[in-house]
Design a protein around this motif. Structure first.
Motif, PDB file in Angstrom:
ATOM      1  N   ALA A  60     -29.025 -17.497  -5.133  1.00  0.00           N
ATOM      2  CA  ALA A  60     -30.012 -16.870  -6.014  1.00  0.00           C
ATOM      3  C   ALA A  60     -29.355 -16.464  -7.331  1.00  0.00           C
ATOM      4  N   PHE A  61     -28.132 -15.978  -7.272  1.00  0.00           N
ATOM      5  CA  PHE A  61     -27.392 -15.640  -8.490  1.00  0.00           C
ATOM      6  C   PHE A  61     -27.190 -16.888  -9.350  1.00  0.00           C
ATOM      7  N   ALA A  62     -26.762 -17.988  -8.700  1.00  0.00           N
ATOM      8  CA  ALA A  62     -26.532 -19.239  -9.433  1.00  0.00           C
ATOM      9  C   ALA A  62     -27.826 -19.715 -10.093  1.00  0.00           C
ATOM     10  N   ARG A  63     -28.926 -19.644  -9.358  1.00  0.00           N
ATOM     11  CA  ARG A  63     -30.240 -20.027  -9.892  1.00  0.00           C
ATOM     12  C   ARG A  63     -30.592 -19.190 -11.114  1.00  0.00           C
ATOM     13  N   ASP A  64     -30.411 -17.881 -10.989  1.00  0.00           N
ATOM     14  CA  ASP A  64     -30.748 -16.970 -12.089  1.00  0.00           C
ATOM     15  C   ASP A  64     -29.849 -17.177 -13.303  1.00  0.00           C
ATOM     16  N   ALA A  65     -28.657 -17.734 -13.081  1.00  0.00           N
ATOM     17  CA  ALA A  65     -27.726 -18.008 -14.178  1.00  0.00           C
ATOM     18  C   ALA A  65     -27.991 -19.376 -14.810  1.00  0.00           C
ATOM     19  N   GLY A  66     -28.996 -20.103 -14.296  1.00  0.00           N
ATOM     20  CA  GLY A  66     -29.365 -21.378 -14.895  1.00  0.00           C
ATOM     21  C   GLY A  66     -28.769 -22.599 -14.225  1.00  0.00           C
ATOM     22  N   ALA A  67     -28.097 -22.414 -13.090  1.00  0.00           N
ATOM     23  CA  ALA A  67     -27.517 -23.540 -12.364  1.00  0.00           C
ATOM     24  C   ALA A  67     -28.538 -24.152 -11.411  1.00  0.00           C
ATOM     25  N   PHE A  68     -28.207 -25.311 -10.888  1.00  0.00           N
ATOM     26  CA  PHE A  68     -28.998 -25.953  -9.846  1.00  0.00           C
ATOM     27  C   PHE A  68     -28.332 -25.632  -8.516  1.00  0.00           C
ATOM     28  N   PRO A  69     -28.912 -24.733  -7.708  1.00  0.00           N
ATOM     29  CA  PRO A  69     -28.290 -24.339  -6.445  1.00  0.00           C
ATOM     30  C   PRO A  69     -28.716 -25.247  -5.289  1.00  0.00           C
ATOM     31  N   LEU A  70     -27.746 -25.670  -4.490  1.00  0.00           N
ATOM     32  CA  LEU A  70     -27.991 -26.532  -3.347  1.00  0.00           C
ATOM     33  C   LEU A  70     -27.341 -25.931  -2.114  1.00  0.00           C
ATOM     34  N   TRP A  71     -28.152 -25.713  -1.081  1.00  0.00           N
ATOM     35  CA  TRP A  71     -27.669 -25.139   0.177  1.00  0.00           C
ATOM     36  C   TRP A  71     -27.678 -26.242   1.227  1.00  0.00           C
ATOM     37  N   VAL A  72     -26.506 -26.665   1.652  1.00  0.00           N
ATOM     38  CA  VAL A  72     -26.385 -27.687   2.687  1.00  0.00           C
ATOM     39  C   VAL A  72     -26.272 -26.969   4.015  1.00  0.00           C
ATOM     40  N   ARG A  73     -27.213 -27.254   4.918  1.00  0.00           N
ATOM     41  CA  ARG A  73     -27.260 -26.566   6.208  1.00  0.00           C
ATOM     42  C   ARG A  73     -27.040 -27.543   7.349  1.00  0.00           C
ATOM     43  N   PHE A  74     -26.080 -27.211   8.218  1.00  0.00           N
ATOM     44  CA  PHE A  74     -25.873 -27.950   9.460  1.00  0.00           C
ATOM     45  C   PHE A  74     -25.663 -26.925  10.549  1.00  0.00           C
ATOM     46  N   GLY A  75     -25.668 -27.332  11.789  1.00  0.00           N
ATOM     47  CA  GLY A  75     -25.477 -26.370  12.875  1.00  0.00           C
ATOM     48  C   GLY A  75     -26.794 -25.824  13.374  1.00  0.00           C
ATOM     49  N   LYS A  76     -26.817 -24.538  13.669  1.00  0.00           N
ATOM     50  CA  LYS A  76     -27.992 -23.919  14.296  1.00  0.00           C
ATOM     51  C   LYS A  76     -28.570 -22.829  13.405  1.00  0.00           C
ATOM     52  N   GLY A  77     -29.771 -22.412  13.791  1.00  0.00           N
ATOM     53  CA  GLY A  77     -30.403 -21.288  13.105  1.00  0.00           C
ATOM     54  C   GLY A  77     -31.478 -21.731  12.140  1.00  0.00           C
ATOM     55  N   ASP A  78     -32.294 -20.771  11.769  1.00  0.00           N
ATOM     56  CA  ASP A  78     -33.379 -21.021  10.835  1.00  0.00           C
ATOM     57  C   ASP A  78     -32.840 -21.297   9.441  1.00  0.00           C
ATOM     58  N   ILE A  79     -33.672 -21.926   8.657  1.00  0.00           N
ATOM     59  CA  ILE A  79     -33.337 -22.159   7.256  1.00  0.00           C
ATOM     60  C   ILE A  79     -34.276 -21.322   6.410  1.00  0.00           C
ATOM     61  N   GLU A  80     -33.700 -20.390   5.693  1.00  0.00           N
ATOM     62  CA  GLU A  80     -34.473 -19.496   4.836  1.00  0.00           C
ATOM     63  C   GLU A  80     -34.943 -20.242   3.592  1.00  0.00           C
ATOM     64  N   LYS A  81     -36.183 -20.044   3.228  1.00  0.00           N
ATOM     65  CA  LYS A  81     -36.717 -20.616   1.997  1.00  0.00           C
ATOM     66  C   LYS A  81     -36.460 -19.632   0.864  1.00  0.00           C
ATOM     67  N   ILE A  82     -35.848 -20.124  -0.210  1.00  0.00           N
ATOM     68  CA  ILE A  82     -35.563 -19.304  -1.374  1.00  0.00           C
ATOM     69  C   ILE A  82     -36.128 -20.027  -2.593  1.00  0.00           C
ATOM     70  N   ASP A  83     -36.976 -19.351  -3.361  1.00  0.00           N
ATOM     71  CA  ASP A  83     -37.550 -19.977  -4.553  1.00  0.00           C
ATOM     72  C   ASP A  83     -36.449 -20.489  -5.467  1.00  0.00           C
ATOM     73  N   GLY A  84     -36.582 -21.735  -5.887  1.00  0.00           N
ATOM     74  CA  GLY A  84     -35.645 -22.309  -6.838  1.00  0.00           C
ATOM     75  C   GLY A  84     -34.334 -22.781  -6.249  1.00  0.00           C
ATOM     76  N   VAL A  85     -34.194 -22.765  -4.922  1.00  0.00           N
ATOM     77  CA  VAL A  85     -32.965 -23.217  -4.268  1.00  0.00           C
ATOM     78  C   VAL A  85     -33.315 -24.420  -3.389  1.00  0.00           C
ATOM     79  N   MET A  86     -32.667 -25.548  -3.650  1.00  0.00           N
ATOM     80  CA  MET A  86     -32.880 -26.751  -2.845  1.00  0.00           C
ATOM     81  C   MET A  86     -32.052 -26.631  -1.570  1.00  0.00           C
ATOM     82  N   VAL A  87     -32.687 -26.972  -0.430  1.00  0.00           N
ATOM     83  CA  VAL A  87     -31.997 -26.951   0.859  1.00  0.00           C
ATOM     84  C   VAL A  87     -31.894 -28.374   1.374  1.00  0.00           C
TER      85      VAL A  87
END
Length: 102
Positions: A60-87
Motif C-alpha cells: 500500500a505504501f508503494a502504491r501510494d508512492a506511485g509504484a506498481f505493487p505486485l504481491w506474488v502469493r504461493f502456499g496457504k491462506g487467504d489472499i487479501e484484496k487491496i485497492d491498487g495492488v495486483m495479486v
C-alpha cells in the motif's frame, strides 16, 4: 523488456528497504524486488507463502508512492484484496509442481 530501449536503463534491486515501518515491527520494511524504470512507474514485488499484514502495508505504501505493487502469493491462506495492488496467485501451480515431484 529486454527489447525495450529502456532495458539498458532499468535497474533491479533485491531486498530493498522501504521507508515504512509495518505495525508491530521495529525496523523498516523490505521489498523482495524493486524494478526501477526511468520515466515510468517502479515495480515493487513482495513474495509470500502465507497472508502477511506487513506485506499489505508495504505494498500500500508503494502504491501510494506511485509504484506498481505486485504481491506474488504461493502456499496457504487467504489472499487479501487491496485497492491498487495486483495479486499474482500461483498457489495452484506450486501445489501441482510439488505433487508432480512427489
Amino acid at each position: 523488456m529486454r527489447d525495450s530501449p529502456l532495458a539498458t536503463l532499468a535497474r533491479a534491486y533485491k531486498e530493498l528497504r522501504l521507508p515504512v515501518v509495518p505495525d508491530g515491527k521495529g525496523r523498516y520494511g523490505r521489498a523482495d524486488l524493486v524494478i526501477w524504470l526511468p520515466g515510468g512507474a517502479d515495480i515493487v514485488v513482495k513474495i509470500d507463502s502465507a497472508p502477511n499484514p506487513a506485506s499489505a502495508q508495504k505494498l500500500a505504501f508503494a502504491r501510494d508512492a506511485g509504484a506498481f505493487p505486485l504481491w506474488v502469493r504461493f502456499g496457504k491462506g487467504d489472499i487479501e484484496k487491496i485497492d491498487g495492488v495486483m495479486v499474482l496467485d500461483v498457489r495452484d501451480t506450486v501445489r501441482g509442481v510439488c505433487e508432480a515431484g512427489a
